[in-house]
Write a protein that holds these residues in place. Structure first.
Motif, PDB file in Angstrom:
ATOM      1  N   TYR A  28      31.986  35.881  30.276  1.00  0.00           N
ATOM      2  CA  TYR A  28      32.444  34.555  30.813  1.00  0.00           C
ATOM      3  C   TYR A  28      31.442  33.468  30.337  1.00  0.00           C
ATOM      4  CZ  TYR A  28      35.698  36.552  33.951  1.00  0.00           C
ATOM      5  OH  TYR A  28      36.980  37.190  34.841  1.00  0.00           O
ATOM      6  N   GLN A  75      30.522  41.743  32.568  1.00  0.00           N
ATOM      7  CA  GLN A  75      31.549  40.859  32.597  1.00  0.00           C
ATOM      8  C   GLN A  75      30.769  39.374  32.282  1.00  0.00           C
ATOM      9  OE1 GLN A  75      32.690  41.490  36.771  1.00  0.00           O
ATOM     10  NE2 GLN A  75      34.517  40.819  36.183  1.00  0.00           N
ATOM     11  N   THR A  77      40.443  45.689  45.695  1.00  0.00           N
ATOM     12  CA  THR A  77      41.114  46.789  44.999  1.00  0.00           C
ATOM     13  C   THR A  77      40.408  47.857  43.952  1.00  0.00           C
ATOM     14  OG1 THR A  77      41.695  45.072  43.529  1.00  0.00           O
ATOM     15  CG2 THR A  77      43.290  45.352  45.236  1.00  0.00           C
ATOM     16  N   HIS A  78      38.929  47.077  43.693  1.00  0.00           N
ATOM     17  CA  HIS A  78      38.321  47.938  42.860  1.00  0.00           C
ATOM     18  C   HIS A  78      37.733  49.147  43.617  1.00  0.00           C
ATOM     19  CE1 HIS A  78      34.624  45.871  44.739  1.00  0.00           C
ATOM     20  NE2 HIS A  78      34.207  46.934  44.123  1.00  0.00           N
ATOM     21  N   VAL A 136      30.122  46.973  35.985  1.00  0.00           N
ATOM     22  CA  VAL A 136      31.110  46.039  35.601  1.00  0.00           C
ATOM     23  C   VAL A 136      30.673  44.667  35.532  1.00  0.00           C
ATOM     24  CG1 VAL A 136      33.334  47.342  36.110  1.00  0.00           C
ATOM     25  CG2 VAL A 136      32.079  45.665  37.965  1.00  0.00           C
ATOM     26  N   PHE A 145      38.531  52.596  42.463  1.00  0.00           N
ATOM     27  CA  PHE A 145      38.467  52.984  40.997  1.00  0.00           C
ATOM     28  C   PHE A 145      36.701  53.132  40.759  1.00  0.00           C
ATOM     29  CE2 PHE A 145      42.432  51.373  41.026  1.00  0.00           C
ATOM     30  CZ  PHE A 145      43.050  52.385  40.308  1.00  0.00           C
ATOM     31  N   LEU A 146      35.861  52.163  41.379  1.00  0.00           N
ATOM     32  CA  LEU A 146      34.615  52.333  41.237  1.00  0.00           C
ATOM     33  C   LEU A 146      33.798  53.097  42.216  1.00  0.00           C
ATOM     34  CD1 LEU A 146      33.007  48.861  40.162  1.00  0.00           C
ATOM     35  CD2 LEU A 146      33.427  50.690  38.484  1.00  0.00           C
ATOM     36  N   ALA A 162      38.384  50.334  34.001  1.00  0.00           N
ATOM     37  CA  ALA A 162      37.560  50.985  35.142  1.00  0.00           C
ATOM     38  C   ALA A 162      37.550  50.305  36.232  1.00  0.00           C
ATOM     39  CB  ALA A 162      36.045  51.286  34.426  1.00  0.00           C
ATOM     40  N   TYR A 163      37.664  48.948  36.402  1.00  0.00           N
ATOM     41  CA  TYR A 163      37.590  48.182  37.452  1.00  0.00           C
ATOM     42  C   TYR A 163      38.518  48.128  38.535  1.00  0.00           C
ATOM     43  CZ  TYR A 163      35.090  44.066  39.719  1.00  0.00           C
ATOM     44  OH  TYR A 163      34.408  43.029  40.586  1.00  0.00           O
ATOM     45  N   HIS A 164      39.864  47.798  38.152  1.00  0.00           N
ATOM     46  CA  HIS A 164      40.990  47.947  39.221  1.00  0.00           C
ATOM     47  C   HIS A 164      41.997  48.811  38.843  1.00  0.00           C
ATOM     48  CE1 HIS A 164      38.713  43.897  39.373  1.00  0.00           C
ATOM     49  NE2 HIS A 164      38.624  44.139  40.633  1.00  0.00           N
ATOM     50  N   GLY A 165      41.759  49.286  37.536  1.00  0.00           N
ATOM     51  CA  GLY A 165      42.795  50.529  37.218  1.00  0.00           C
ATOM     52  C   GLY A 165      44.012  49.910  36.720  1.00  0.00           C
ATOM     53  N   TRP A 166      44.224  48.504  36.111  1.00  0.00           N
ATOM     54  CA  TRP A 166      45.275  48.170  35.632  1.00  0.00           C
ATOM     55  C   TRP A 166      45.260  49.297  34.101  1.00  0.00           C
ATOM     56  CZ3 TRP A 166      46.279  42.194  34.911  1.00  0.00           C
ATOM     57  CH2 TRP A 166      46.118  41.662  36.365  1.00  0.00           C
ATOM     58  N   ARG A 172      38.627  44.237  26.023  1.00  0.00           N
ATOM     59  CA  ARG A 172      38.327  43.159  27.017  1.00  0.00           C
ATOM     60  C   ARG A 172      39.592  43.111  28.043  1.00  0.00           C
ATOM     61  NH1 ARG A 172      35.711  37.488  25.723  1.00  0.00           N
ATOM     62  NH2 ARG A 172      33.937  38.847  25.393  1.00  0.00           N
ATOM     63  N   PRO A 183      42.263  41.698  30.427  1.00  0.00           N
ATOM     64  CA  PRO A 183      42.815  40.433  30.574  1.00  0.00           C
ATOM     65  C   PRO A 183      42.618  40.228  31.988  1.00  0.00           C
ATOM     66  CG  PRO A 183      44.687  42.054  30.303  1.00  0.00           C
ATOM     67  CD  PRO A 183      43.529  42.801  30.072  1.00  0.00           C
ATOM     68  N   HIS A 184      42.345  41.008  32.722  1.00  0.00           N
ATOM     69  CA  HIS A 184      42.441  40.757  34.503  1.00  0.00           C
ATOM     70  C   HIS A 184      40.974  40.299  34.570  1.00  0.00           C
ATOM     71  CE1 HIS A 184      41.980  42.110  38.586  1.00  0.00           C
ATOM     72  NE2 HIS A 184      42.598  41.161  38.709  1.00  0.00           N
ATOM     73  N   ARG A 185      39.755  40.783  34.608  1.00  0.00           N
ATOM     74  CA  ARG A 185      38.550  40.355  34.876  1.00  0.00           C
ATOM     75  C   ARG A 185      37.683  40.738  33.740  1.00  0.00           C
ATOM     76  NH1 ARG A 185      41.092  37.719  37.493  1.00  0.00           N
ATOM     77  NH2 ARG A 185      41.068  37.278  39.822  1.00  0.00           N
ATOM     78  N   ARG A 186      38.159  40.841  32.582  1.00  0.00           N
ATOM     79  CA  ARG A 186      37.090  40.691  31.089  1.00  0.00           C
ATOM     80  C   ARG A 186      36.189  42.010  31.256  1.00  0.00           C
ATOM     81  NH1 ARG A 186      36.198  34.328  30.190  1.00  0.00           N
ATOM     82  NH2 ARG A 186      37.933  33.571  31.247  1.00  0.00           N
ATOM     83  N   VAL A 187      36.294  43.000  31.999  1.00  0.00           N
ATOM     84  CA  VAL A 187      35.578  44.313  31.912  1.00  0.00           C
ATOM     85  C   VAL A 187      35.982  44.969  30.697  1.00  0.00           C
ATOM     86  CG1 VAL A 187      35.261  46.503  32.785  1.00  0.00           C
ATOM     87  CG2 VAL A 187      35.198  44.656  34.153  1.00  0.00           C
ATOM     88  N   PRO A 188      35.093  45.529  29.811  1.00  0.00           N
ATOM     89  CA  PRO A 188      35.286  46.254  28.540  1.00  0.00           C
ATOM     90  C   PRO A 188      36.402  47.346  29.107  1.00  0.00           C
ATOM     91  CG  PRO A 188      33.052  45.834  28.642  1.00  0.00           C
ATOM     92  CD  PRO A 188      33.778  45.458  29.893  1.00  0.00           C
ATOM     93  N   ASP A 218      41.966  34.248  32.641  1.00  0.00           N
ATOM     94  CA  ASP A 218      42.327  35.673  33.128  1.00  0.00           C
ATOM     95  C   ASP A 218      43.752  35.758  33.936  1.00  0.00           C
ATOM     96  OD1 ASP A 218      39.723  35.832  32.721  1.00  0.00           O
ATOM     97  OD2 ASP A 218      39.053  36.041  34.693  1.00  0.00           O
ATOM     98  N   LEU A 219      44.365  36.873  33.945  1.00  0.00           N
ATOM     99  CA  LEU A 219      45.388  37.162  34.641  1.00  0.00           C
ATOM    100  C   LEU A 219      45.084  37.540  36.145  1.00  0.00           C
ATOM    101  CD1 LEU A 219      47.339  39.267  31.961  1.00  0.00           C
ATOM    102  CD2 LEU A 219      47.510  37.101  32.225  1.00  0.00           C
TER     103      LEU A 219
END
Ligand code: FES
Ligand SMILES: [Fe+2]
Lengths: 313, 342
Positions: free
Chosen positions: B286, B282, B148-149, B278, B152-153, A67-71, A46, A48-53, B294-295
């Motif tokens: 939640y 999600q 910013t996604h 995604v 990647f997506l 996969a979502y924002h590349g962290w 999960r 820690p940014h937006r909880r995407v697996p 969340d960070l």
């Protein structure tokens, strides 16, 4: 949460390089992947940014990239190592991290400790047999609760797995007893198809199935023996709680010869195209319901006290 | 936008639980107007069933199917009158249904969409799409606010912004809306515009404004490309319930050439599922409050503000205040906010 023991969660072959793999232990989603040194790493699945697996992500330069924002996250400690465009000089705060779990890989199985630091021994793998002619691995989720899965393992192993050409019987040779921290008992087995009932007119059956249930770990070892106590095959099965009252299991099977030693030609021929073993991932509710209670009745007296101390670790 | 990386600030007293939002007293664009004919169609708004049909040219919206017996005329819900009827309106090519106290419904509260014809005339079917999202609506709105996604997506479809000369994001807000503007200078022309739109230049400037109405998850976008075309479009996320939503999107591509104007709306069927991949996982993540906060990175400014505004609206409504504050009348002219050329 399941703590206090090393859990074998997947066979090594199930975690290829570059591809993260999701597994749920208890209710905890975990992602496994291989870092730059091909070492297996386990993180909370999960972001820690937006909880995407995180298991939807990719392994890039040995780190797991969401996969979502590349962290990106380092496998060994879960630290976030990169946020795209944030710039290295601003840096990512050290507090930015995801839970990481210690891992251990040996004899083709991957173990995870669901807590930051391991404090217990690895399950003694049955000594790896370098001479094994056949080695098979597998994993899955059984639609039956952990406690009942354990009881079925003891009372009706034929509902859990099948060694083609071998028929287990529930004729117990003696009683279950505690030996070196394991609950051990033996049943007769014979050559034949598991789908047909056992022969009635037999004086001596040629095979023995020995069950060894560990008190310390959720691990059971089934050994198929000749009456002379020679090991023909061995199934090491690990099981743990899965989500929604399922049981997650993971196993390794070895056999000393390509065809089970002593198997009559007829069985050899009938099982020519069969795998050495099948561990079932579907279980018939009717069969489970009508299973007679056997050694599971002794579980509480024999090893529950030992197993209970483990849970409190 | 200059604040350092941080955890959700102390303004957030409670955890973010997007599935719990159920904001009332607003119009939802529940259907494309061309989908509603004499045969009733069923839609859902926040778990309330709504049937839509036309009777002698008159638009009807009801909690009951017209063929259902009307004997039991007990109050069906707080959202309908004694007959089971919802307040309903038709504008901008949509059928709008009022979600709230029916006595408070007024066409004067319908939002303003400057680039769509009020009577909906002349919107061709190919400029309309319908997408389902397997997630709750606020998560989809956050997804739209977040820029910013895309790398990647949506890498293959959009992309190129990373190589731009400059890329700035600004946002502003009222008690009922949030507006995010992105200004990109000299980015490589996007693949769709080059290959389908015939834009031969190598680089283009790009200015995209997203205006979000918080109560009804109505997202009004106005992306402008130079050289290139404007792609104004509306995405009203209509919550089916806590876990799913449906979007009837309308584009206005009259200024773009064929075949770009026919192809562009179809891109929604490529991009939508990428976002859904995604948004879907999600949503269950939640559902519980127990999870860790969340960070955020410094790019999450609009998203963090969105959460604060939504919680504030929710808090007001829980205290019985459903009014629109003076700073945010839904029907306010937003041409300037969107940066519309005259
Ligand atoms: S959700 Fe993982 S990087 Fe944003
Ligand atoms: Fe997107």
């Amino acid at each position: 949460m399941i703590t206090g023991q090393w859990l074998a969660v997947l066979p090594s072959i199930a975690v290829p390089a570059q591809t993260p793999v999701a597994v749920v232990i208890g209710e905890l989603p975990v992602v496994l992947f291989r870092d730059a040194d091909a070492a297996v790493r386990a993180l909370l699945d999960r972001c820690p940014h937006r909880r995407v697996p995180l298991s939807l992500g990719k392994v890039v330069n040995g780190a797991l990239r969401c996969a979502y924002h590349g962290w990106s996250f380092a496998g060994e400690n879960g630290r976030c190592t990169d946020i795209p465009n944030v710039g290295k000089e601003n840096g990512v705060p050290a507090s930015f991290c995801v839970d990481a779990y210690p891992t251990h890989e040996c004899d083709g199985l991957i173990y995870v400790w669901i807590a930051p630091t391991p404090s217990g021994p690895l399950p003694l793998p049955r000594a790896a047999d370098p001479a094994a002619a056949v080695t098979q691995f597998g994993h899955g989720n059984a639609a039956i609760s952990y406690e009942h899965y354990r009881a079925v393992l003891l009372d009706g192993p034929e509902l859990i797995f099948d060694i083609p050409g071998v028929r287990f019987t529930d004729f117990y040779l003696g009683d279950a007893e505690l030996r070196h921290g394991k609950m051990v008992f033996e049943c007769e087995a014979e050559w034949g198809s598991a789908h047909r009932p056992a022969k009635v007119k037999v004086t001596d059956r040629p095979l023995i199935l020995r069950t060894e249930l560990s008190a310390e770990h959720d691990q059971v070892i089934f050994r198929l023996l000749s009456t002379a106590n020679a090991e023909l095959g061995c199934l090491e099965l690990h099981f743990t709680r899965g989500p929604r009252s399922t049981t997650h299991y993971c196993w390794r099977y070895t056999q000393t010869s390509r065809h089970l030693t002593g198997r009559p030609w007829r069985q050899k021929w009938l099982t020519l195209n069969s795998p050495a073993i099948r561990v079932h991932n579907r279980h018939d509710g009717g069969d489970i319901a009508k299973l007679l209670v056997g050694p599971s009745a002794n579980y509480n007296d024999l090893i529950a006290p030992a197993a209970a101390t483990r849970q409190e670790n | 936008m200059q604040q350092p990386l941080e955890r959700e600030t102390s303004v957030d007293k409670r955890a973010w639980m997007p599935s719990t939002f159920d904001l009332k007293e607003t119009w939802f664009a529940v259907a494309h107007a061309n989908q509603v004919g004499n045969r009733p169609v069923a839609r859902v708004i926040h778990a309330q069933r709504c049937y839509l049909w036309r009777e002698n040219g008159r638009l009807c919206a009801s909690a009951l199917h017209p063929a259902e017996p009307r004997q039991r005329q007990a109050v069906i819900s707080e959202f309908v009158d004694e007959q089971g009827a919802y307040p309903v309106a038709e504008r901008y090519g949509y059928v709008w249904v009022w979600y709230g106290n029916p006595d408070h419904a007024s066409p004067a509260l319908l939002p303003h969409i400057p680039f769509l014809p009020e009577d909906g005339a002349g919107i061709p079917a190919y400029m309309r799409t319908t997408i389902r999202f397997d997630g709750c609506s606020p998560i989809s709105v956050e997804n739209l606010l977040d820029l910013t996604h895309a790398d990647f997506l949506h890498g293959e479809v959009i992309g190129g912004e990373g190589e731009a000369e400059s890329d700035q994001v600004e946002f502003s807000y009222t008690s009922e809306t949030i507006t995010r503007t992105r200004i990109v200078v000299a980015k490589p022309v996007s693949p769709v515009m080059r290959w389908v739109g015939g834009v031969r230049a190598k680089y283009q400037d790009f200015r995209s404004t997203l205006h979000v109405h918080l109560r009804n998850n109505l997202c009004i976008s106005y992306p402008r490309f130079e050289p290139g075309f404007d792609i104004p479009n509306v995405q009203p996320f209509v919550p089916s319930g806590r876990y799913r939503s449906r979007v009837n999107q309308i584009f206005n591509l009259h200024a773009a050439p064929t075949p770009f104007r026919q192809v562009m709306p179809r891109m929604a069927y490529v991009v939508g599922p990428q976002d859904n991949s995604v948004v879907r996982p999600q949503t269950p993540a939640y559902l519980s409050e127990g999870a860790r906060r969340d960070l955020h990175s410094r790019f999450d400014g609009p998203g963090v503000r969105y959460r604060i505004l939504m919680k504030e609206l929710q808090r007001r409504q829980q205290q019985g205040d459903f009014s629109y504050a003076a700073d945010a009348h839904p029907a306010k002219d937003i041409s300037d906010v969107l940066g519309l050329k005259n």
